[in-house]
Each structure stands twice: as structure tokens, then as C-alpha cells.
Design a protein around this motif. Sequence first.
Motif, PDB file in Angstrom:
ATOM      1  N   UNK A   1       0.840  -1.179   0.000  1.00  0.00           N
ATOM      2  CA  UNK A   1       0.000   0.000   0.000  1.00  0.00           C
ATOM      3  C   UNK A   1       0.887   1.245   0.000  1.00  0.00           C
ATOM      4  N   UNK A   2       0.563   2.231  -0.830  1.00  0.00           N
ATOM      5  CA  UNK A   2       1.392   3.438  -0.894  1.00  0.00           C
ATOM      6  C   UNK A   2       1.321   4.250   0.392  1.00  0.00           C
ATOM      7  N   UNK A   3       2.365   5.011   0.630  1.00  0.00           N
ATOM      8  CA  UNK A   3       2.388   5.903   1.780  1.00  0.00           C
ATOM      9  C   UNK A   3       1.308   6.960   1.627  1.00  0.00           C
ATOM     10  N   UNK A   4       0.983   7.587   2.740  1.00  0.00           N
ATOM     11  CA  UNK A   4      -0.050   8.622   2.713  1.00  0.00           C
ATOM     12  C   UNK A   4       0.320   9.716   1.723  1.00  0.00           C
ATOM     13  N   UNK A   5       1.599  10.120   1.709  1.00  0.00           N
ATOM     14  CA  UNK A   5       2.022  11.189   0.806  1.00  0.00           C
ATOM     15  C   UNK A   5       1.930  10.772  -0.662  1.00  0.00           C
ATOM     16  N   UNK A   6       1.881   9.472  -0.920  1.00  0.00           N
ATOM     17  CA  UNK A   6       1.802   8.995  -2.302  1.00  0.00           C
ATOM     18  C   UNK A   6       0.358   8.764  -2.744  1.00  0.00           C
ATOM     19  N   UNK A   7      -0.584   8.801  -1.805  1.00  0.00           N
ATOM     20  CA  UNK A   7      -1.996   8.647  -2.137  1.00  0.00           C
ATOM     21  C   UNK A   7      -2.587  10.026  -2.342  1.00  0.00           C
ATOM     22  N   UNK A   8      -3.063  10.283  -3.529  1.00  0.00           N
ATOM     23  CA  UNK A   8      -3.640  11.585  -3.816  1.00  0.00           C
ATOM     24  C   UNK A   8      -5.027  11.416  -4.396  1.00  0.00           C
ATOM     25  N   UNK A   9      -5.947  12.144  -3.839  1.00  0.00           N
ATOM     26  CA  UNK A   9      -7.297  12.096  -4.376  1.00  0.00           C
ATOM     27  C   UNK A   9      -7.366  12.981  -5.621  1.00  0.00           C
ATOM     28  N   UNK A  10      -8.373  12.742  -6.407  1.00  0.00           N
ATOM     29  CA  UNK A  10      -8.586  13.577  -7.592  1.00  0.00           C
ATOM     30  C   UNK A  10      -8.836  15.022  -7.167  1.00  0.00           C
ATOM     31  N   UNK A  11      -9.519  15.198  -6.040  1.00  0.00           N
ATOM     32  CA  UNK A  11      -9.804  16.555  -5.547  1.00  0.00           C
ATOM     33  C   UNK A  11      -8.517  17.287  -5.185  1.00  0.00           C
ATOM     34  N   UNK A  12      -7.602  16.615  -4.464  1.00  0.00           N
ATOM     35  CA  UNK A  12      -6.363  17.292  -4.080  1.00  0.00           C
ATOM     36  C   UNK A  12      -5.515  17.609  -5.307  1.00  0.00           C
ATOM     37  N   UNK A  13      -5.584  16.784  -6.332  1.00  0.00           N
ATOM     38  CA  UNK A  13      -4.859  17.079  -7.571  1.00  0.00           C
ATOM     39  C   UNK A  13      -5.453  18.296  -8.278  1.00  0.00           C
ATOM     40  N   UNK A  14      -6.777  18.412  -8.266  1.00  0.00           N
ATOM     41  CA  UNK A  14      -7.418  19.612  -8.842  1.00  0.00           C
ATOM     42  C   UNK A  14      -7.019  20.851  -8.053  1.00  0.00           C
ATOM     43  N   UNK A  15      -6.997  20.724  -6.734  1.00  0.00           N
ATOM     44  CA  UNK A  15      -6.599  21.858  -5.894  1.00  0.00           C
ATOM     45  C   UNK A  15      -5.139  22.228  -6.165  1.00  0.00           C
ATOM     46  N   UNK A  16      -4.291  21.230  -6.362  1.00  0.00           N
ATOM     47  CA  UNK A  16      -2.882  21.486  -6.670  1.00  0.00           C
ATOM     48  C   UNK A  16      -2.754  22.238  -7.995  1.00  0.00           C
ATOM     49  N   UNK A  17      -3.534  21.843  -8.990  1.00  0.00           N
ATOM     50  CA  UNK A  17      -3.510  22.548 -10.280  1.00  0.00           C
ATOM     51  C   UNK A  17      -3.949  24.000 -10.118  1.00  0.00           C
ATOM     52  N   UNK A  18      -4.969  24.210  -9.301  1.00  0.00           N
ATOM     53  CA  UNK A  18      -5.454  25.570  -9.056  1.00  0.00           C
ATOM     54  C   UNK A  18      -4.396  26.401  -8.360  1.00  0.00           C
ATOM     55  N   UNK A  19      -3.783  25.837  -7.328  1.00  0.00           N
ATOM     56  CA  UNK A  19      -2.737  26.552  -6.591  1.00  0.00           C
ATOM     57  C   UNK A  19      -1.564  26.866  -7.513  1.00  0.00           C
ATOM     58  N   UNK A  20      -1.146  25.909  -8.318  1.00  0.00           N
ATOM     59  CA  UNK A  20      -0.033  26.128  -9.255  1.00  0.00           C
ATOM     60  C   UNK A  20      -0.357  27.254 -10.222  1.00  0.00           C
ATOM     61  N   UNK A  21      -1.570  27.240 -10.771  1.00  0.00           N
ATOM     62  CA  UNK A  21      -1.980  28.276 -11.706  1.00  0.00           C
ATOM     63  C   UNK A  21      -1.934  29.654 -11.049  1.00  0.00           C
ATOM     64  N   UNK A  22      -2.473  29.756  -9.843  1.00  0.00           N
ATOM     65  CA  UNK A  22      -2.505  31.037  -9.127  1.00  0.00           C
ATOM     66  C   UNK A  22      -1.087  31.510  -8.827  1.00  0.00           C
ATOM     67  N   UNK A  23      -0.216  30.602  -8.398  1.00  0.00           N
ATOM     68  CA  UNK A  23       1.162  30.997  -8.090  1.00  0.00           C
ATOM     69  C   UNK A  23       1.924  31.406  -9.347  1.00  0.00           C
ATOM     70  N   UNK A  24       1.667  30.734 -10.471  1.00  0.00           N
ATOM     71  CA  UNK A  24       2.315  31.133 -11.723  1.00  0.00           C
ATOM     72  C   UNK A  24       1.822  32.507 -12.166  1.00  0.00           C
ATOM     73  N   UNK A  25       0.561  32.798 -11.934  1.00  0.00           N
ATOM     74  CA  UNK A  25       0.012  34.107 -12.275  1.00  0.00           C
ATOM     75  C   UNK A  25       0.652  35.207 -11.433  1.00  0.00           C
ATOM     76  N   UNK A  26       1.001  34.908 -10.205  1.00  0.00           N
ATOM     77  CA  UNK A  26       1.567  35.902  -9.284  1.00  0.00           C
ATOM     78  C   UNK A  26       3.065  36.096  -9.475  1.00  0.00           C
ATOM     79  N   UNK A  27       3.718  35.192 -10.218  1.00  0.00           N
ATOM     80  CA  UNK A  27       5.170  35.258 -10.348  1.00  0.00           C
ATOM     81  C   UNK A  27       5.633  36.594 -10.875  1.00  0.00           C
TER      82      UNK A  27
END
Length: 142
Positions: A1-27
Amino acid sequence: MPRVSERRSAASQRHADTVRFVLFEARPAGLAFNQLVRSSELSPHQARAGLACLRDIIAERGWPPLIWTRKDGYQFCTDPAELQAYEVAVIREKLTEIRRFITGVVAPHAALQPKGRWIKHLNTQLSSVESTLDVIADYIDA
């Protein structure tokens, strides 16, 4: 079984994409956490989950590291001096946590059970970790 840090829900991946987009916009500027939450229109919990997932994705894909500083907030960074300063600050924080754990929990446990096999092993391992972190925390680029 993967470690907790290796288990990612689809929701957390969407949130990560959103955060990445916002941070790239602020660069090149960074964003404080409350600014990140407002800009991304995520809840604080979703933003934290997105940041955690984003750090895992960054490691997998070889993207620039994501750091946090009091002055600039969250930002992507490629400057070696800034990265080293961030790494040393995190190491010092972890060293303080380990030392407080040793003095506040492990040492009193060792006093209660001086011959306990588990506590001897734990004390040995944590002393090694503390020593290693101490060397890194005191590192100054010559």
C-alpha cells in the motif's frame, strides 16, 4: 500500500492545479496564504491539500521548488541562495521539534523505564537524527 504522501485524491490534484496556476500568475512575487486562498477561491483546507499535493507533483516532474518565506509567502524559486536559506530554516525548525520531543517525551519515558529496549533504541536513533540535523543547521557556505 502506498504511503499517505503517495496517495492523492482527484480533488487534491485539482486543488494542486489551481494553486499552481494562481502561483504562476503571481510570479515573480509570492502569495501569503490568505492571498492564495482568496485568489484560488479554495477553502483554507483545500488550499493546504493543494499545496501538499503540489509539492509531491513538483518532485515527480522536476519543476522548480515551492518555498514559503515570511516576507514573500509561497513562491516558486530557482535561486540557490534562497533555496539554501529556506532549507536551513526548515532544518532548524525540525531540529527544535526533535529536541523538544526528546526532552519533553523521550527523556521522561527513559527515566520511567531505564532498561526498556524500545526506549534505548528510540533514544539512540533520535540522538543520531539530532546530531545530523545540528551539523546541517550550523552549515555556513564558505
